[in-house]
Structure formats: structure tokens, C-alpha cells
Design a protein around this motif. Structure first.
Motif, PDB file in Angstrom:
ATOM      1  N   LYS A  58       0.827  -1.200   0.000  1.00 29.55           N
ATOM      2  CA  LYS A  58       0.000   0.000   0.000  1.00 29.55           C
ATOM      3  C   LYS A  58       0.862   1.250   0.000  1.00 29.55           C
ATOM      4  O   LYS A  58       1.998   1.250   0.476  1.00 29.55           O
ATOM      5  CB  LYS A  58      -0.890   0.019   1.245  1.00 29.55           C
ATOM      6  CG  LYS A  58      -1.967  -1.034   1.279  1.00 29.55           C
ATOM      7  CD  LYS A  58      -2.831  -0.842   2.526  1.00 29.55           C
ATOM      8  CE  LYS A  58      -3.961  -1.845   2.584  1.00 29.55           C
ATOM      9  NZ  LYS A  58      -4.816  -1.645   3.778  1.00 29.55           N
ATOM     10  N   LYS A  59       0.309   2.335  -0.538  1.00 29.57           N
ATOM     11  CA  LYS A  59       0.939   3.629  -0.417  1.00 29.57           C
ATOM     12  C   LYS A  59       0.676   4.156   0.986  1.00 29.57           C
ATOM     13  O   LYS A  59      -0.160   3.609   1.721  1.00 29.57           O
ATOM     14  CB  LYS A  59       0.401   4.590  -1.485  1.00 29.57           C
ATOM     15  CG  LYS A  59       0.796   4.211  -2.909  1.00 29.57           C
ATOM     16  CD  LYS A  59       0.333   5.243  -3.893  1.00 29.57           C
ATOM     17  CE  LYS A  59       0.781   4.896  -5.306  1.00 29.57           C
ATOM     18  NZ  LYS A  59       2.247   4.880  -5.430  1.00 29.57           N
ATOM     19  N   THR A  60       1.357   5.213   1.357  1.00 30.39           N
ATOM     20  CA  THR A  60       1.215   5.750   2.710  1.00 30.39           C
ATOM     21  C   THR A  60       0.433   7.062   2.692  1.00 30.39           C
ATOM     22  O   THR A  60       0.605   7.896   1.803  1.00 30.39           O
ATOM     23  CB  THR A  60       2.590   5.997   3.341  1.00 30.39           C
ATOM     24  OG1 THR A  60       3.352   6.871   2.491  1.00 30.39           O
ATOM     25  CG2 THR A  60       3.341   4.695   3.522  1.00 30.39           C
ATOM     26  N   PHE A 101      -4.272   2.757   0.838  1.00 26.34           N
ATOM     27  CA  PHE A 101      -3.300   3.501   1.633  1.00 26.34           C
ATOM     28  C   PHE A 101      -3.218   2.963   3.056  1.00 26.34           C
ATOM     29  O   PHE A 101      -4.246   2.615   3.657  1.00 26.34           O
ATOM     30  CB  PHE A 101      -3.679   4.984   1.711  1.00 26.34           C
ATOM     31  CG  PHE A 101      -3.594   5.732   0.416  1.00 26.34           C
ATOM     32  CD1 PHE A 101      -2.449   6.438   0.075  1.00 26.34           C
ATOM     33  CD2 PHE A 101      -4.668   5.736  -0.465  1.00 26.34           C
ATOM     34  CE1 PHE A 101      -2.378   7.134  -1.108  1.00 26.34           C
ATOM     35  CE2 PHE A 101      -4.607   6.427  -1.662  1.00 26.34           C
ATOM     36  CZ  PHE A 101      -3.456   7.132  -1.993  1.00 26.34           C
ATOM     37  N   GLU A 102      -2.015   2.920   3.562  1.00 25.81           N
ATOM     38  CA  GLU A 102      -1.815   2.672   4.988  1.00 25.81           C
ATOM     39  C   GLU A 102      -1.865   4.031   5.679  1.00 25.81           C
ATOM     40  O   GLU A 102      -0.955   4.851   5.518  1.00 25.81           O
ATOM     41  CB  GLU A 102      -0.471   1.998   5.238  1.00 25.81           C
ATOM     42  CG  GLU A 102      -0.208   1.694   6.694  1.00 25.81           C
ATOM     43  CD  GLU A 102       1.146   1.045   6.920  1.00 25.81           C
ATOM     44  OE1 GLU A 102       1.573   0.995   8.081  1.00 25.81           O
ATOM     45  OE2 GLU A 102       1.765   0.604   5.933  1.00 25.81           O
ATOM     46  N   THR A 113      -1.905   6.702   8.715  1.00 22.36           N
ATOM     47  CA  THR A 113      -1.397   6.902  10.075  1.00 22.36           C
ATOM     48  C   THR A 113      -1.815   8.277  10.586  1.00 22.36           C
ATOM     49  O   THR A 113      -2.097   9.191   9.805  1.00 22.36           O
ATOM     50  CB  THR A 113       0.138   6.796  10.127  1.00 22.36           C
ATOM     51  OG1 THR A 113       0.716   7.750   9.219  1.00 22.36           O
ATOM     52  CG2 THR A 113       0.608   5.413   9.762  1.00 22.36           C
ATOM     53  N   ARG A 135       6.980  12.318   8.257  1.00 21.68           N
ATOM     54  CA  ARG A 135       5.816  11.768   7.558  1.00 21.68           C
ATOM     55  C   ARG A 135       5.221  12.780   6.583  1.00 21.68           C
ATOM     56  O   ARG A 135       4.702  12.409   5.527  1.00 21.68           O
ATOM     57  CB  ARG A 135       4.767  11.290   8.573  1.00 21.68           C
ATOM     58  CG  ARG A 135       5.216  10.054   9.327  1.00 21.68           C
ATOM     59  CD  ARG A 135       4.197   9.613  10.379  1.00 21.68           C
ATOM     60  NE  ARG A 135       4.727   8.524  11.182  1.00 21.68           N
ATOM     61  CZ  ARG A 135       4.690   7.240  10.841  1.00 21.68           C
ATOM     62  NH1 ARG A 135       4.128   6.880   9.691  1.00 21.68           N
ATOM     63  NH2 ARG A 135       5.195   6.305  11.618  1.00 21.68           N
ATOM     64  N   SER A 148       5.300  10.742   3.119  1.00 19.82           N
ATOM     65  CA  SER A 148       4.020  10.095   2.810  1.00 19.82           C
ATOM     66  C   SER A 148       3.603  10.375   1.371  1.00 19.82           C
ATOM     67  O   SER A 148       3.794  11.489   0.859  1.00 19.82           O
ATOM     68  CB  SER A 148       2.927  10.579   3.768  1.00 19.82           C
ATOM     69  OG  SER A 148       3.213  10.196   5.096  1.00 19.82           O
TER      70      SER A 148
END
Length: 219
Positions: A3-5, A39-40, A42, A60, A64
Motif C-alpha cells: 500500500k501507499k502511505t 493507503f496505509e 497513520t 511523515r 508520505s
């Protein structure tokens, strides 16, 4: 396929507060259902890692693939982090509650407004966020944020104090654009000059055009 972030920037607040409830509801019922498959996601308070929180947030914001920022309440930390992301010229999606009045500096940037208490509004918001996230990431190489657009606009005027000359240069760039690019052929490779021109006109507001014309008439 990994996954993308995505980094979710939002007011967090103390446990049990309405601010924390909104942050949790947005993450659990809006973002995860809309972009969680790709997406992951956070959020600063859900990261369990040693070291400085501030350092982690900045990292991040820089690394990201996508940032989603909740502008509700114009929280100072959120606005600072949005500015940092803008300075990196990386994709960001702005969201806010219906009725939120954004400051002048950010009104030109597209913001997705919706009512978190209205299920129909939330469903529509999830669709829009999903679409915006996909577009932002797929076009990341061509992304031009507000800071980049302003700096690109300065290039045209940097070497001349004559507004008429600057406008003439812009007109010549438009002519080059017409000769170089077919707007109906998505396969055409667009040059950096054309991308610059596109960024330039994205950054010009109508009142600035009026000012240029007024100065040209007086010169």
C-alpha cells in the motif's frame, strides 16, 4: 502490492473530547472506508515509535505519498503542518466541516466540505476523497502546490521590471504552447516549459490580471 502511505493531519484533543471524537470518526468512518484499501493511513497519536513526535510528524509530512488535512477549527498545529506539506510541494487533500470559513491564504486550494453528522453527506465525501486521493497520487510528478505556483510565477517577472515586457513573454509562451501541445492527445509528452506555464496561470488571480492591465496602460 504494498500500500501507499497516507498521513492524516487533524486536531486530536484529549480522550473523551469532541475534538478527539471527530478525529476518530473521520479516520474510522470516512478515511479508512474511502482510501484504506489503497493507503496505509497513520495519525500522529496512533504511531508507536521511539523518538521525537515533532520529528516523526515532519518526516511523515515529507515521505508520505498523500496527506489528508482536516482544517476544521483552523487548528494552529494543523495549519502549520499543512504549510510544511505545501513547502515540500507534495500532494495533499484538504477537508473541512460545512460552514468552516478558511483563511485567505488557503481559499484558492480545493477543499472538500461535508457534514460529518449527515450520512448522505459522508457517503458523498468518501467518494470525493477517494477520487481526489487517486488523482493526487497518480499525478504526483506534475503536482504544483501554492508555494511552487507562486515561485514559478516570480520567474516570469524576475528579470524585468517592465510589466509590458513580462506580459509579452507570457504571450510568447502561450504561442509556444499552442505549437507544441495538442490538448486532445493525452499521449503527448509535455515539456517543463509548458508545465511551468500551466503553474503560472494557476497562480494568477483575476484581480492580479486587472492590476497588470492597469499598470500596462499607465506605462
Amino acid at each position: 502490492m504494498s500500500k501507499k502511505t497516507a498521513f492524516f493531519v487533524t486536531p486530536i484533543g484529549e480522550k473523551g473530547t469532541q475534538i478527539r471524537k471527530r478525529a476518530d470518526d473521520l479516520l474510522d468512518y470516512v478515511l479508512n472506508p474511502s482510501i484504506g484499501e489503497d493507503f496505509e493511513i497513520t495519525r500522529a497519536d496512533r504511531v508507536v515509535a521511539p523518538g521525537s513526535i515533532n520529528h516523526d510528524v515532519i518526516r511523515r509530512l515529507h515521505t508520505s505519498d498523500l496527506v489528508v488535512a482536516d482544517l476544521q477549527g483552523l487548528n494552529p498545529n494543523v495549519m502549520y503542518e499543512v504549510g510544511v506539506r505545501h513547502s515540500f510541494n507534495l500532494p495533499i487533500v484538504h477537508i473541512a466541516q460545512n460552514g468552516e470559513r478558511l483563511p485567505f491564504d488557503i481559499t484558492a486550494e480545493r477543499t472538500l466540505f461535508f457534514d460529518l453528522s449527515d450520512l448522505a453527506s459522508v457517503e458523498l465525501a468518501k467518494e470525493k476523497i477517494s477520487e481526489s486521493a487517486a488523482i493526487a497520487v497518480s499525478e504526483a510528478d506534475n503536482y504544483s502546490g501554492p508555494i511552487d505556483r507562486v515561485l514559478n510565477a516570480e520567474v516570469v517577472f524576475r528579470n524585468t521590471g517592465d510589466v509590458g515586457v513580462a506580459i509579452e513573454l507570457m504571450a510568447q509562451q502561450i504561442q509556444n504552447l499552442a505549437e507544441e501541445v495538442s490538448l486532445f492527445d493525452p499521449q503527448v509528452e509535455v515539456s517543463s516549459e509548458v508545465k511551468h506555464l500551466y503553474s503560472l496561470f494557476q497562480s494568477v488571480y483575476p484581480y492580479e490580471i486587472d492590476q497588470l492591465i492597469d499598470k500596462l496602460r499607465k506605462s
